[in-house]
Design a protein around this motif. Structure first.
Motif, mmCIF file in Angstrom:
data_model
loop_
_atom_site.group_PDB
_atom_site.id
_atom_site.type_symbol
_atom_site.label_atom_id
_atom_site.label_comp_id
_atom_site.label_asym_id
_atom_site.label_seq_id
_atom_site.Cartn_x
_atom_site.Cartn_y
_atom_site.Cartn_z
ATOM 1 N N ILE A 140 -10.402 -0.932 -3.279
ATOM 2 C CA ILE A 140 -9.791 0.016 -4.222
ATOM 3 C C ILE A 140 -8.739 -0.707 -5.070
ATOM 4 N N ASP A 205 -0.774 9.787 1.672
ATOM 5 C CA ASP A 205 -1.447 10.935 1.047
ATOM 6 C C ASP A 205 -1.138 11.007 -0.446
ATOM 7 N N THR A 208 -3.199 8.360 -2.230
ATOM 8 C CA THR A 208 -4.590 8.787 -2.329
ATOM 9 C C THR A 208 -4.746 9.871 -3.394
ATOM 10 N N GLY A 209 -3.764 10.784 -3.447
ATOM 11 C CA GLY A 209 -3.807 11.836 -4.463
ATOM 12 C C GLY A 209 -3.759 11.269 -5.878
ATOM 13 N N ILE A 211 -4.708 8.267 -6.807
ATOM 14 C CA ILE A 211 -5.971 7.561 -7.082
ATOM 15 C C ILE A 211 -7.051 8.558 -7.484
ATOM 16 N N LYS A 212 -7.149 9.671 -6.733
ATOM 17 C CA LYS A 212 -8.170 10.673 -7.056
ATOM 18 C C LYS A 212 -7.932 11.286 -8.441
ATOM 19 N N GLU A 213 -6.668 11.530 -8.735
ATOM 20 C CA GLU A 213 -6.334 12.096 -10.048
ATOM 21 C C GLU A 213 -6.747 11.134 -11.164
ATOM 22 N N ILE A 215 -9.107 8.655 -11.056
ATOM 23 C CA ILE A 215 -10.556 8.454 -11.232
ATOM 24 C C ILE A 215 -11.227 9.710 -11.801
ATOM 25 N N ASN A 216 -10.539 10.858 -11.732
ATOM 26 C CA ASN A 216 -11.098 12.068 -12.355
ATOM 27 C C ASN A 216 -10.782 12.144 -13.840
ATOM 28 N N ARG A 312 -14.605 5.581 -6.122
ATOM 29 C CA ARG A 312 -15.010 6.895 -5.602
ATOM 30 C C ARG A 312 -15.776 6.739 -4.283
ATOM 31 N N LEU A 315 -13.405 5.740 -1.343
ATOM 32 C CA LEU A 315 -12.644 6.859 -0.783
ATOM 33 C C LEU A 315 -13.517 7.701 0.141
ATOM 34 N N GLU A 316 -14.812 7.809 -0.204
ATOM 35 C CA GLU A 316 -15.719 8.607 0.635
ATOM 36 C C GLU A 316 -16.070 7.883 1.933
#
Length: 431
Positions: A140, A205, A208-209, A211-213, A215-216, A312, A315-316
């Motif tokens: 990542i 956390d 991670t939040g 990173i998700k924000e 990549i979206n 992505r 993370l999965e």
């Protein structure tokens, strides 16, 4: 043909004589020499132009000597060495982990990739098993570093072509990546997050939040930039058929990374020699056949898209578990062990003072796919805590070699755009 050393004796200014002579004197003293072919015809002359080392497009330490005929470049010579810091020799006088912050400062646009390149090479040399979770965290970090590096290339290269706003937009996205690194590593720029045997700390956390924000939201930004540039006539004209590098020449000159892949050769260390968990994720290697500056643009833009796809999947797939090997002879103990146990404190001292000691006589070469291409470390061990010999195969240095070929025959106005297309960082080229 003679070199005109005294320009003032050859000119006869008709207006503002003093001002004109000062300009000619400045020209003569500093960076320009004119070679005369026919003194009776000023148009039939050649100019030797020193571009850099103090020039924004040459990163402040790259010197190009251009032989011009009119506005066309006839010949190019590169001159490197202004930044030489001797990092390879420094490495031989530091423990393996102590050298980590120096790797941050080589390609300072993607420090995470440099950290991982050193760690994976040392781990291969000393046969260290790295926990699976740490390997996904490293992936990542590396892919975020790839996007960050490509964003700076995009902003500066498009600015070189005349569009200044792009620089601001790409930096806005880079700031989001810096915020992620701040959460992951505690540092925004030179992260030094990777450790021999794992990583310094787990993803929180909040990290991670973020990173998700990212990549979206980032794919939408990327799509908007594609709409703006892919069919922009000004951008296309500045880059299409400019700085063309044929495939055979790219191979002969040792080009790597996006520069090689834009010339039609799909070499990527993540595919041909998988490391970490790259063989567990699905992604494409963007390749173009044209070999020009526009092809290099498309390759890097598509690589950013692929990096999002990899993050992505990481993370999965990322399992729970430790982020550093549990062998006290190979990795630093956790801070809890250091603060609350005598053994932990002793091991922390030992790792700082001596560090990991690969077997005497062991040697290895290991390379990762950094944003600029193959970044490899060759290490020889003498059994102590620091390398006997350490050599770095830096992609920026390899790619700089192609400049002497692809600049020849181009217009001098395209020099800056072509250098931007190669995307060198002198910190790792001039090591």
């Amino acid at each position: 043909m003679s070199i005109l050393k005294d320009i003032n004796s050859k000119v006869n200014p008709q207006f503002f004589e003093e001002h004109q002579r000062k300009i000619y004197q400045s020209l003569e003293d500093k960076h320009t020499t004119i070679e005369e072919i026919d003194s009776d015809d000023p148009l039939n002359s050649k100019m030797i132009l020193n571009m850099g080392p103090q020039h924004p497009a040459t990163h402040g330490v790259l010197r190009l000597v251009l032989q011009l005929k009119g506005e066309q470049i006839e010949k190019t010579k590169l001159d490197v060495g202004y930044l030489h810091r001797g990092v390879e020799k420094i490495a031989e006088n530091k423990t393996y982990q102590e050298f980590m912050p120096y790797t941050d400062r080589m390609d300072y646009l993607s420090p995470y990739s440099n950290n991982v390149a050193l760690c994976t090479a040392v781990e291969k040399l000393a046969q260290v098993e790295v926990p699976e979770r740490a390997q996904y965290i490293r992936m990542i970090g590396c892919e975020l570093a790839r996007i960050s590096s490509h964003l700076l290339w995009l902003g500066t290269m498009v600015m070189d072509a005349g569009a200044i706003s792009f620089f601001i937009w790409t930096f806005k996205e880079r700031e989001k990546i810096y915020d992620i690194f701040d959460q992951v590593a505690g540092h925004r720029f030179t992260v030094s997050h990777s450790r021999i045997g794992g990583v310094a700390n787990d993803l929180t956390d909040s990290a991670t939040g973020l990173i998700k924000e990212f990549i979206n939201s980032f794919p939408n930004e990327l799509a908007d930039w594609h709409k703006l540039l892919d069919r922009n006539r000004l951008f296309i004209d500045r880059n299409e058929n400019v700085g063309v590098l044929p495939t055979d020449q790219a191979l002969d000159l040792g080009a790597t990374g996006p520069v090689l892949r834009a010339a039609g050769y799909a070499v990527d260390q993540r595919i041909i020699s998988p490391y970490l968990k790259y063989d567990q994720v699905d992604f494409e290697v963007p390749t173009r056949m044209e070999g020009d500056n526009l092809a290099r643009y498309f390759v890097r833009m598509e690589e950013m898209q692929e990096s999002i796809k990899i993050i992505r999947q990481c993370l999965e797939k990322m399992p729970k578990g430790p982020v550093r090997t549990n062998n006290a002879k190979q990795a630093y103990p956790s801070k809890d062990e250091v603060y609350y146990s005598m053994e932990g404190m002793i091991h922390d001292f030992m790792m700082t003072d001596t560090g990991i000691c690969p077997p005497a006589g062991a040697e290895c070469y290991h390379a990762v796919e950094s944003p600029k291409g193959e970044l490899g470390y060759y290490i020889q061990s003498d059994g102590t805590g620091h390398p006997w010999r350490l050599k770095i195969n830096a992609p920026s240095f390899r790619n700089l070699q192609v400049l002497e070929n692809i600049l020849d025959g181009e217009m001098v106005a395209d020099t800056v755009v072509i250098i931007g297309g190669i995307d060198p960082v002198m910190g790792e080229a001039d090591k």
